[in-house]
Design a protein around this motif. Structure first.
Motif, short mmCIF file in Angstrom:
data_model
loop_
_atom_site.label_atom_id
_atom_site.label_comp_id
_atom_site.label_asym_id
_atom_site.label_seq_id
_atom_site.Cartn_x
_atom_site.Cartn_y
_atom_site.Cartn_z
N UNK A 528 34.52 36.16 41.89
CA UNK A 528 35.02 37.50 41.59
C UNK A 528 36.04 37.48 40.47
N UNK A 529 36.66 36.33 40.23
CA UNK A 529 37.64 36.22 39.15
C UNK A 529 36.95 36.46 37.81
N UNK A 530 35.81 35.80 37.59
CA UNK A 530 35.10 35.99 36.32
C UNK A 530 34.53 37.41 36.22
N UNK A 531 34.15 38.00 37.37
CA UNK A 531 33.67 39.39 37.34
C UNK A 531 34.78 40.33 36.89
N UNK A 532 35.99 40.05 37.33
CA UNK A 532 37.13 40.87 36.92
C UNK A 532 37.40 40.71 35.43
N UNK A 533 37.24 39.46 34.93
CA UNK A 533 37.47 39.21 33.51
C UNK A 533 36.53 40.05 32.64
N UNK A 534 35.33 40.34 33.19
CA UNK A 534 34.35 41.10 32.41
C UNK A 534 34.69 42.59 32.33
N UNK A 535 35.66 43.05 33.12
CA UNK A 535 36.05 44.46 33.11
C UNK A 535 37.22 44.65 32.15
N UNK A 536 37.11 45.64 31.31
CA UNK A 536 38.20 45.88 30.36
C UNK A 536 39.47 46.24 31.11
N UNK A 537 40.62 45.90 30.49
CA UNK A 537 41.90 46.12 31.15
C UNK A 537 42.11 47.59 31.51
N UNK A 538 41.61 48.50 30.66
CA UNK A 538 41.82 49.94 30.92
C UNK A 538 41.03 50.43 32.12
N UNK A 539 39.96 49.71 32.49
CA UNK A 539 39.12 50.16 33.61
C UNK A 539 39.48 49.46 34.92
N UNK A 540 40.43 48.59 34.92
CA UNK A 540 40.79 47.89 36.17
C UNK A 540 41.61 48.84 37.04
N UNK A 541 41.10 49.12 38.23
CA UNK A 541 41.73 50.13 39.08
C UNK A 541 42.26 49.58 40.40
N UNK A 542 42.31 48.29 40.53
CA UNK A 542 42.84 47.72 41.77
C UNK A 542 41.81 47.61 42.88
N UNK A 543 40.55 47.92 42.60
CA UNK A 543 39.52 47.82 43.63
C UNK A 543 39.22 46.34 43.94
N UNK A 544 38.63 46.12 45.09
CA UNK A 544 38.30 44.75 45.50
C UNK A 544 36.98 44.32 44.88
N UNK A 545 36.95 43.13 44.38
CA UNK A 545 35.73 42.52 43.88
C UNK A 545 35.30 41.42 44.85
N UNK A 546 34.04 41.46 45.28
CA UNK A 546 33.51 40.44 46.19
C UNK A 546 32.81 39.35 45.38
N UNK A 547 32.94 38.13 45.86
CA UNK A 547 32.29 37.01 45.18
C UNK A 547 32.05 35.86 46.12
N UNK A 548 31.86 34.67 45.57
CA UNK A 548 31.63 33.46 46.34
C UNK A 548 32.46 32.32 45.77
N UNK A 549 32.85 31.39 46.65
CA UNK A 549 33.58 30.21 46.21
C UNK A 549 33.06 28.99 46.97
N UNK A 550 33.27 27.82 46.42
CA UNK A 550 32.79 26.59 47.05
C UNK A 550 33.96 25.84 47.68
N UNK A 551 33.75 25.46 48.95
CA UNK A 551 34.74 24.70 49.71
C UNK A 551 34.20 23.31 50.00
N UNK A 552 35.11 22.38 50.18
CA UNK A 552 34.72 21.02 50.55
C UNK A 552 35.39 20.59 51.85
N UNK A 553 34.68 19.77 52.60
CA UNK A 553 35.24 19.15 53.80
C UNK A 553 35.21 17.64 53.61
#
Length: 914
Positions: A528-553
């Motif tokens: 979701x971090x890279x998805x946020x980067x793709x949104x222009x600063x003027x359009x960022x409204x504080x909404x939640x972006x869902x994404x995926x991350x990789x964890x290790x055990x």
């Protein structure tokens, strides 16, 4: 009075701790170690006798809920009782706790159906029959016993033996089959023979007790007492369970019914100078149908049983006393050892010398009294007499240790095994294969909590033969092997709670892959971090972006036997949580994909929640929170057949914004522990040590503390070839004071071991021009140097200094002293005939390089070291000031056969009812 052997110079040589008991042949054999198993301790509630008759209305004893942790799965807590995992993984064997009575030990049994009734019975190898009072019994001490009298009218399966159904010892009387027992000191009971559903169980009738019933219950003959006299009335346990070599005993019946594969059992006794009626005081363990080496801190050594049936009789060949005390057979260098002059024929006259769990104290032939007293006086300056003595704890520990010598031969034990005469200073060169069993003063000196004085409980009063009672057995796991006509002894803490087993069902030694619970890390940040980067600063409204991350055990232990693979376990864990998906595993880690979200806000603004995508993109590390990301070393594994064993640690940083640990790198190191230590040619020697960490409080060490202590130990051992990856803390727990200070804790007791690798063998990938004996000599020299270093004052000083650098969880800074309680070397590899090649050894390449199949025998012996430390603390609600008299007696003649009536044990002393 005694022959003084010129001051013996004890050499702390190799202690061969790899003895395993072969259930088929009844002999000792070589075994190796188990990876991962040592340290698998689980939480359990040791409340005992809940709901039983109370001593006073409304009063309820407080018993501490003990939490014992698995080294790699400490969050997996069990609230279930124990059943044994044996060497072969298929043997039906049962383990049960025993509890402290008034000088005796007792167990829980359940009788009847559909609602079983609990009874407590003294466990007695000196008698044949099981009996307890039933509702007909008047003036039978119900107010003193742990349970109500057995009400047979409430059992649908109860059967009263008629005259035509009399069994062993019974005769027709009053139109029913009756029998009775009488004892030397005057106690007796009368009963009618009965049959009912019967099993040895746990203290509560719950699901686990039902499992024990399903596995081990059978119709069993016992005595329904209608009259009893003497000490039976006021004893704590309801009745008695005879466990001699007799057809009427429960172990024999279980074996006949094929509920046990082997007609043998072990008893392991602790001793506490207090007892508790309602909840009981845990004081040891019994195992039916097998031997569990995880209880042992030395190899089991054996003697021939002299009788095919009846009592377990051994042959005593000598008595020694060692000046200055000491718990084990091996004393300190320079300690004087004196042989007490004794007529061996008299020692073993009459019915001989029997091992009797039902006799509290030890009684030897009267002809030895004068010689023992003279030798004692020459060592202590005091007369040996059975009167109360005011002694400090230190003075008791300094009293002589008594060594009892028992006859054995080369067919029963491996030469050089710890506990044999030949490995114990060679006190008796003419009988090198004999056994020596140590009775330290803490065993034969009985403490009276009321008078705060000690009384010796080793007597020389018998007109013929002798009795080795419970205080002789104390601190040993004692094997009573009717099947092979042997008796065995292994030193032990006798800590029932430290054996990991599963309720009432026999487990297999197979083990699943496990993970370090506190070492999860994020490998790839939320998409979701890279998805946020793709949104222009003027359009960022504080909404939640869902994404995926990789964890290790991080893998903590590799699978064993037919256990589940790391892929299978990781997949199962991921499937338990919505949004988690297993990806893959490598040698040291498994990965999964998880859902995530972050708030996409204007630069510099906070979103509706935390963290923001910007904060995840540039994590703010907190260097002061290193302990929150526990970068723990994973499993030690061998990737190639004879390559280098390594373990991995993921380096991570704690992000204060989302409270997670982010991977920043990897670190690997060489190691020779866990699975790699099962290759005995790779690790032919180990050095083990028990430490006492003196501190105001005690604690079971966390994973992080264990690894910090491992690093500290490696730094403190002044041997270049010892690295942190060669050291493993096996387990830890409360360091208890002596029994006269019951409940007092000195600090934390820890056991660790150091693997001594075969450097030449490893460097040449499993082959070398050097002979086996030459390589073992090199490893032996390093092991001796490590052991000597651990025993040096410099080691404890350096270790204390190194520990104070770590303050995680339990504050190591609070440790004000370290005591090396004991250390020894263990040889696990041997050379074949001629000395050129190794005898066996090695681990075949396979899944995770773990042994399986026939190698399971190699696995189990590593477990024995895990129980050296008693991980159980007993919380005493109160001491019963109205002590009902101390059982000081002797197994009496039982009138069961004409032959047994001939035995004269003396009638002048107060005797236990058991």
């Amino acid at each position: 009075a005694g022959k003084v052997i010129s001051t013996v110079s004890y050499e702390r040589g190799v202690r061969v701790l790899s003895s395993q008991y072969n259930l088929e042949s009844g002999s000792a054999g070589s075994a190796g170690s188990e990876e991962g198993g040592a340290g698998l301790f689980y939480a359990q509630d040791l409340k005992h006798h809940e709901g039983r008759r109370e001593n006073s209305p409304g009063e309820e004893a407080e018993i501490e809920d003990l939490r014992l942790y698995s080294r790699y799965e400490h969050s997996a807590r069990m609230e279930r009782r124990r059943v044994l995992v044996d060497e072969h993984g298929t043997e039906p064997m049962q383990i049960t706790p025993v509890f402290q009575g008034i000088g005796t030990h007792y167990a829980d049994v359940w009788v009847g159906s559909p609602t079983p009734q609990r009874q407590t019975v003294i466990v007695d190898t000196g008698s044949h029959y099981t009996a307890f009072p039933c509702i007909e019994c008047t003036k039978c001490g119900e107010e003193y016993h742990t349970d109500l009298l057995f009400d047979w009218t409430k059992s649908e399966s109860f059967h009263k033996n008629a005259c035509g159904e009399c069994e062993s010892g019974g005769s027709c009387r009053h139109s029913r089959c009756e029998f009775s027992q009488s004892y030397t000191e005057g106690s007796s009971w009368h009963a009618f023979q009965s049959r009912d559903l019967f099993w040895i169980g746990r203290d509560e009738n719950d699901d686990v007790n039902t499992q024990l019933k399903d596995k081990f219950a059978l119709e069993f003959m016992f005595g329904c007492q209608y009259s009893e006299t003497g000490l039976f009335i006021k004893q704590l346990a309801n009745g008695i369970m005879g466990m001699s070599a007799n057809e009427a005993t429960i172990v024999r019946k279980l074996f006949n019914a094929k509920k046990l594969n082997h007609n043998l059992f072990t008893m392991c006794f602790q001793r506490h100078d207090y007892y508790e009626k309602e909840h009981g005081v845990g004081s040891g363990a019994m195992i039916f149908g097998g031997v569990d080496t995880r209880l042992h801190t030395s190899p089991m050594i054996f003697v021939h049983g002299l009788k095919a049936t009846g009592w377990y009789t051994v042959y005593m060949t000598g008595i020694w006393i060692r000046k200055g005390g000491g718990e084990g057979v091996m004393g300190d260098e320079g300690q004087q050892v004196t042989k007490v002059t004794a007529n061996v024929n008299k020692l073993n006259s009459g019915k001989g010398v029997i091992v009797d769990s039902g006799t509290t104290d030890t009684y030897l032939h009267s002809s030895v009294k004068s010689a023992f007293a003279s030798a004692w006086r020459s060592m202590t300056g005091m007369d040996y007499k059975h009167s109360s003595m005011s002694l400090t704890e230190e003075e008791v520990l300094a009293l002589p240790t008594v060594l009892i010598q028992l006859r054995s031969d080369a067919s029963l034990n491996e030469p050089g095994t710890d506990g044999l005469v030949s490995s114990s200073g060679n006190l008796d060169p003419a009988n090198p294969h004999d056994l020596l069993i140590a009775m330290p003063a803490s065993h034969y000196m009985e403490y009276n909590a009321k008078t705060k004085k000690y009384v010796p409980r080793l007597y020389f009063t018998e007109g013929s033969g002798g009795v080795l009672g419970a205080n002789f057995m104390q601190g040993h796991d004692v094997l009573f092997d009717w099947e092979h006509q042997k008796v065995g002894f292994a030193r032990s803490d006798c800590d029932y709670a430290s054996i990991p087993t599963n309720g009432g069902i026999v487990e297999s030694p197979d083990a699943d892959c496990s993970f370090l619970e506190e070492a999860d890390f994020i490998r790839d940040i939320c998409s979701a971090v890279s998805d946020c980067d793709a949104i222009s600063e003027s359009d960022r409204d504080g909404s939640w972006n869902d994404g995926q991350e990789e964890w290790g055990r991080v893998i903590g232990t590799q699978p064993r036997g037919d256990g589940k693979s790391c892929e299978e376990v990781s997949s199962a864990l991921a499937a338990q949580v919505p949004g988690h998906e297993h990806l893959s595993c490598d040698d040291s880690k498994c990965y999964e994909r998880r859902t995530c979200r972050c708030s996409c806000t204007q630069p510099g603004e906070k979103g509706a929640g935390s963290p923001t995508c910007a904060e995840l993109k540039a994590p703010e590390a907190d260097d002061s929170a290193d302990d929150l990301c526990q970068d723990l070393w994973g499993s030690c594994h061998l990737k190639e057949s004879y390559g280098e064993c390594t373990q991995l640690r993921v380096q991570s940083a704690y992000n204060v914004n989302d409270g997670n640990c982010y991977k920043v790198g990897n670190e690997t190191r060489a190691c020779n522990i866990q699975g790699c230590a099962t290759d005995t040619t790779r690790v032919p020697y180990r050095v083990q040590a028990i430490l006492g960490l003196a501190a105001p409080k005690n604690a079971t060490l966390s994973h992080l503390q264990m690894q910090q202590l491992e690093d500290a130990v490696a730094k403190s051992i002044d041997v270049d070839s010892v690295n942190p990856g060669d050291v493993r803390v096996v387990t830890s727990g409360p360091w208890q004071a002596l029994s006269n200070e019951a409940g007092k804790v000195k600090g934390t007791k820890v056991i660790f071991e150091v693997s001594i690798p075969n450097a030449e063998y490893i460097a040449n990938q499993g082959s070398s021009n050097k002979r086996c004996d030459a390589m073992l000599d090199t490893a032996s020299g390093i092991a001796t140097k490590v052991n000597d270093g651990i025993q040096s004052p410099e080691f404890t000083a350096d270790l204390l200094s190194a520990m104070k650098m770590h303050t995680a969880d339990m504050d190591f800074a609070s440790v004000h002293a370290i005591n090396v309680i004991e250390s020894w070397t263990q040889q696990v590899a041997y050379c074949a005939s001629g000395g050129a090649d190794f005898q066996g050894g090695g681990v075949a390449p396979g899944s995770d390089n773990e042994p399986s199949g026939t190698a399971s025998a190699v696995i189990l012996s590593f477990f024995f070291i895990a129980v050296v430390i008693g991980l159980v603390t007993y919380l005493q609600k109160r001491r019963n000031e109205a002590r009902l008299g101390r059982y000081q007696g002797l197994r009496g003649s039982e009138g069961e056969t004409g032959e047994e009536l001939e035995m004269t044990m003396g009638t002048q002393k107060q005797a236990a009812v058991v």
